[in-house]
Design an enzyme around this catalytic site. Structure first.
Site, PDB file in Angstrom:
ATOM      1  N   TYR A  12       0.891  -1.160   0.000  1.00  0.00           N
ATOM      2  CA  TYR A  12       0.000   0.000   0.000  1.00  0.00           C
ATOM      3  C   TYR A  12       0.929   1.211   0.000  1.00  0.00           C
ATOM      4  O   TYR A  12       0.952   1.999   0.909  1.00  0.00           O
ATOM      5  CB  TYR A  12      -0.825  -0.075   1.291  1.00  0.00           C
ATOM      6  CG  TYR A  12      -2.022   0.810   1.421  1.00  0.00           C
ATOM      7  CD1 TYR A  12      -3.016   0.852   0.451  1.00  0.00           C
ATOM      8  CD2 TYR A  12      -2.189   1.597   2.563  1.00  0.00           C
ATOM      9  CE1 TYR A  12      -4.138   1.649   0.612  1.00  0.00           C
ATOM     10  CE2 TYR A  12      -3.309   2.394   2.733  1.00  0.00           C
ATOM     11  CZ  TYR A  12      -4.284   2.409   1.754  1.00  0.00           C
ATOM     12  OH  TYR A  12      -5.398   3.197   1.916  1.00  0.00           O
ATOM     13  N   HIS A  23      -2.150   7.628  -2.917  1.00  0.00           N
ATOM     14  CA  HIS A  23      -3.278   6.691  -2.860  1.00  0.00           C
ATOM     15  C   HIS A  23      -3.739   6.494  -1.409  1.00  0.00           C
ATOM     16  O   HIS A  23      -4.934   6.541  -1.116  1.00  0.00           O
ATOM     17  CB  HIS A  23      -2.880   5.347  -3.478  1.00  0.00           C
ATOM     18  CG  HIS A  23      -3.923   4.280  -3.334  1.00  0.00           C
ATOM     19  ND1 HIS A  23      -5.131   4.327  -4.000  1.00  0.00           N
ATOM     20  CD2 HIS A  23      -3.955   3.143  -2.584  1.00  0.00           C
ATOM     21  CE1 HIS A  23      -5.855   3.265  -3.671  1.00  0.00           C
ATOM     22  NE2 HIS A  23      -5.163   2.530  -2.822  1.00  0.00           N
ATOM     23  N   GLN A  27     -15.703  -3.991   0.048  1.00  0.00           N
ATOM     24  CA  GLN A  27     -14.521  -3.619   0.840  1.00  0.00           C
ATOM     25  C   GLN A  27     -14.883  -2.714   2.015  1.00  0.00           C
ATOM     26  O   GLN A  27     -14.441  -2.931   3.144  1.00  0.00           O
ATOM     27  CB  GLN A  27     -13.518  -2.902  -0.078  1.00  0.00           C
ATOM     28  CG  GLN A  27     -12.233  -2.449   0.589  1.00  0.00           C
ATOM     29  CD  GLN A  27     -11.345  -1.612  -0.361  1.00  0.00           C
ATOM     30  OE1 GLN A  27     -11.676  -1.427  -1.531  1.00  0.00           O
ATOM     31  NE2 GLN A  27     -10.238  -1.124   0.151  1.00  0.00           N
ATOM     32  N   LYS A  33     -11.446  -7.967  -2.533  1.00  0.00           N
ATOM     33  CA  LYS A  33     -10.181  -7.924  -3.267  1.00  0.00           C
ATOM     34  C   LYS A  33      -9.788  -9.245  -3.902  1.00  0.00           C
ATOM     35  O   LYS A  33      -9.024  -9.261  -4.868  1.00  0.00           O
ATOM     36  CB  LYS A  33      -9.048  -7.546  -2.298  1.00  0.00           C
ATOM     37  CG  LYS A  33      -9.172  -6.172  -1.700  1.00  0.00           C
ATOM     38  CD  LYS A  33      -8.661  -5.150  -2.665  1.00  0.00           C
ATOM     39  CE  LYS A  33      -8.570  -3.798  -1.983  1.00  0.00           C
ATOM     40  NZ  LYS A  33      -7.978  -2.814  -2.888  1.00  0.00           N
ATOM     41  N   THR A  86      -1.843   0.384  -5.217  1.00  0.00           N
ATOM     42  CA  THR A  86      -2.270   1.307  -6.265  1.00  0.00           C
ATOM     43  C   THR A  86      -1.290   2.458  -6.392  1.00  0.00           C
ATOM     44  O   THR A  86      -0.900   3.057  -5.397  1.00  0.00           O
ATOM     45  CB  THR A  86      -3.667   1.855  -5.924  1.00  0.00           C
ATOM     46  OG1 THR A  86      -4.516   0.746  -5.706  1.00  0.00           O
ATOM     47  CG2 THR A  86      -4.203   2.731  -7.032  1.00  0.00           C
TER      48      THR A  86
HETATM   49 CA    CA Z   1      -4.281  -3.449  -4.073  1.00  0.00          CA
END
Ligand code: CA
Length: 429
Positions: free
Chosen positions: A137, A142, A250, A263, A359
Site C-alpha cells: 500500500y 493513494h 470492501q 479484493k 495502487t
Molecule cells: Ca491493491
C-alpha cells in the site's frame, strides 16, 4: 557480469516495429501454449514468441549450466530459483542469438520453424505458479486519498504509514493472465440508512487498481532476513497488475482485519515478466521520505524506476478512453524496502512469490490509479469518448493497463494487462 543484452545499439534480425514494447533489449520471460498444445517457457522479440525449450534442446544454450528440462515447464519458478547469474547468462545469450549481425539460427530454416512463433499463433499463460502473494500500500497519494474517502480527511494518512511499508497477504488462486474475463463479484454491503440488514448482490462499485508487482526468487530461510542492500538480488522482474476491487464490499468488511472478499475475486497480470536487468537504464531517484526510516529500511543508490503507466476503459464495441496516466516512480516505498521489511521478522520468501506495489497514484487528479480516486467515489463521473459516463466499471467494459520505459535510445514495455468485466452470475437472494 555485464548485461550485454541491454546494449542499446543492438538490432535483431527479427522484425521489430517502432515503438514496440519488445525490442531485443527487453527479452522478457513468460509461458505460452502453442496450437499443438505444447506448453513452454518463452521470450518475445517484436511480435514473435520464442520457444526457449526448443532453443535449449537444439543446443543454443551450450555452456550455460541449465538442467535439460528447465524451459520445458509450465512455470518459471525453477528457472527463477536458478538465480540472477543464470538469468543474466540466458538473457545475454538470447540477445546474441537474435542479434542482426549473427548467422546461426537466422540462417537455419528448420530450427527457426521449431523455435519461432507469431504471437497470434500462441496463447499466453500465467508465467509463474504464485505460491504467496502480498499486496503493499506504498503510494502516499493513494493512501491519503483512500484515507480521506473511507475514514477522515483530517487524518487521512495513518501515523504508522510513514514508517512502515504497509501490506497484507492476498490470495494467489485468483491471479489470472491478461485477457481472462472476470465476473462481477457478489457480496455483502453496508446496511442501507436506517436498517440493520446488510445488502447483498452484485457489487455496484467495481474498480481497478493500477499496480505493478515484482516476482522474487528463493531469498531467505525461515527465521532469517534479507538485508536491504542484498534485496535487489532476489527480485527477478516485474509485471503490470490490476488488483480488481469491489469498493462496496470492501467498505463493509475491511475493519478490523483489512481487505478480504472485496479484493480476492480476481487480479490480472501482464503475462511477460520484464526482468529488473532490462529495467536497469531506467533507475531514477528515490522519493524523498518524510521521516528517516529505521536503519533496516535505509536505501543506498537509486532504487526507483521511471515507468510510465496508463489505464484505459473500453466499453463494448466502442472506442477506448484513457482515464489515467501515472508512473511507478511515485511509489513512496521502493521494492527493496518492501522486501527488506517483508522478511525483517524472519518470514521466508520463495521463488515465484509475487509482491503487488499497491495502487500507484500520482500527485495530480489525472494520475490517480483507481476509479475510487479518479471520480472521488462517484462524485465526479468521468466522461467517456462514446458520450457515456463512468463512476466505476460497468458490465462488459474492458480495462486496459499499459506500462513502458523510454529514453533516447530504447523503449522497454510490458505489453497490455487486459480484463473484461462480465455480468455477475445469476443468484438467489
Ligand atoms: Ca491493491
Amino acid at each position: 557480469m555485464e548485461i550485454t543484452a541491454n546494449n542499446p545499439n543492438r538490432k535483431s534480425w527479427l522484425e521489430v516495429a517502432e515503438n514496440s514494447d519488445f525490442p531485443i533489449q527487453n527479452i522478457p520471460f513468460g509461458v505460452f501454449i502453442t496450437k499443438d498444445d505444447i506448453i513452454t517457457i518463452g521470450t518475445r522479440i517484436g511480435d514473435y514468441a520464442i520457444d526457449l525449450g526448443a532453443l535449449h534442446q537444439l543446443g543454443y544454450f551450450e555452456g550455460i549450466p541449465l538442467t535439460d528440462d528447465i524451459f520445458l515447464q509450465d512455470s518459471l519458478n525453477d528457472f527463477i530459483a536458478d538465480g540472477r547469474k543464470t538469468w543474466r547468462l540466458v538473457r545475454n545469450r538470447i540477445a546474441d542469438i537474435f542479434d542482426a549481425t549473427k548467422g546461426g539460427l537466422r540462417d537455419h530454416k528448420e530450427h527457426r520453424a521449431e523455435i519461432i512463433f507469431r504471437m497470434d499463433e500462441i496463447e499466453m499463460l500465467l508465467p509463474v505458479n504464485v505460491g504467496d502473494y502480498t499486496d503493499f500500500y506504498a503510494s502516499k497519494e493513494h493512501a491519503t486519498n483512500v484515507g480521506s474517502l473511507f475514514r477522515d480527511p483530517e487524518n487521512a494518512l495513518m501515523p504508522n504509514w510513514l514508517h512502515v511499508p504497509i501490506g497484507y497477504h492476498g490470495r494467489s488462486s485468483s491471479i489470472i493472465p491478461s485477457g481472462t474475463p472476470i465476473r462481477r463479484p457478489l457480496g455483502q454491503t453496508r446496511p442501507a440508512e436506517g436498517t440493520n440488514t446488510p445488502g447483498f448482490g452484485p457489487s455496484k462499485l467495481l474498480d481497478f487498481e493500477l499496480e505493478m508487482a515484482f516476482i522474487t526468487t528463493a531469498s531467505n530461510h525461515l527465521g532469517e532476513r534479507i538485508p536491504i542492500e542484498e534485496a535487489e538480488e532476489y527480485i527477478f522482474g516485474m509485471v503490470l497488475f490490476n488488483d480488481w476491487s469491489a469498493r462496496d464490499i470492501q467498505a463493509w468488511e475491511y475493519q478490523p482485519l483489512g481487505p478480504f472478499l472485496g479484493k480476492n475475486f480476481a487480479s490480472t497480470i501482464s503475462p511477460w515478466i520484464v526482468t529488473l536487468d532490462a529495467l536497469e537504464p531506467f533507475r531514477t531517484d528515490n522519493p524523498e521520505q518524510v521521516h528517516e526510516p529505521l536503519p533496516y529500511l535505509q536505501v543506498d543508490g537509486k532504487k526507483s524506476y521511471d515507468i510510465h503507466l496508463q489505464v484505459g476503459i473500453q466499453p463494448e464495441g466502442k472506442e477506448e478512453t484513457v482515464v489515467a496516466n501515472s508512473n511507478f516512480k511515485y511509489m513512496y516505498w521502493t521494492m527493496v524496502q518492501q522486501l527488506a521489511h517483508h522478511t525483517v521478522n524472519g518470514c521466508n520468501v520463495r521463488s515465484g512469490d509475487m509482491m503487488g506495489s499497491g495502487t500507484i497514484s500520482g500527485p495530480t487528479k489525472d494520475s490517480y490509479g483507481s476509479m475510487l480516486e479518479l471520480t472521488w467515489r462517484g462524485q465526479n463521473p468521468l466522461s467517456m469518448n462514446d458520450g457515456t459516463e463512468r463512476k466505476f466499471i460497468n458490465d462488459n467494459d474492458t480495462v486496459i493497463m499499459r506500462a513502458h520505459c523510454e529514453n533516447d535510445t530504447v523503449r522497454i514495455g510490458f505489453g497490455d494487462c487486459v480484463g473484461k468485466v462480465l455480468p455477475a452470475i445469476e443468484f438467489e437472494k
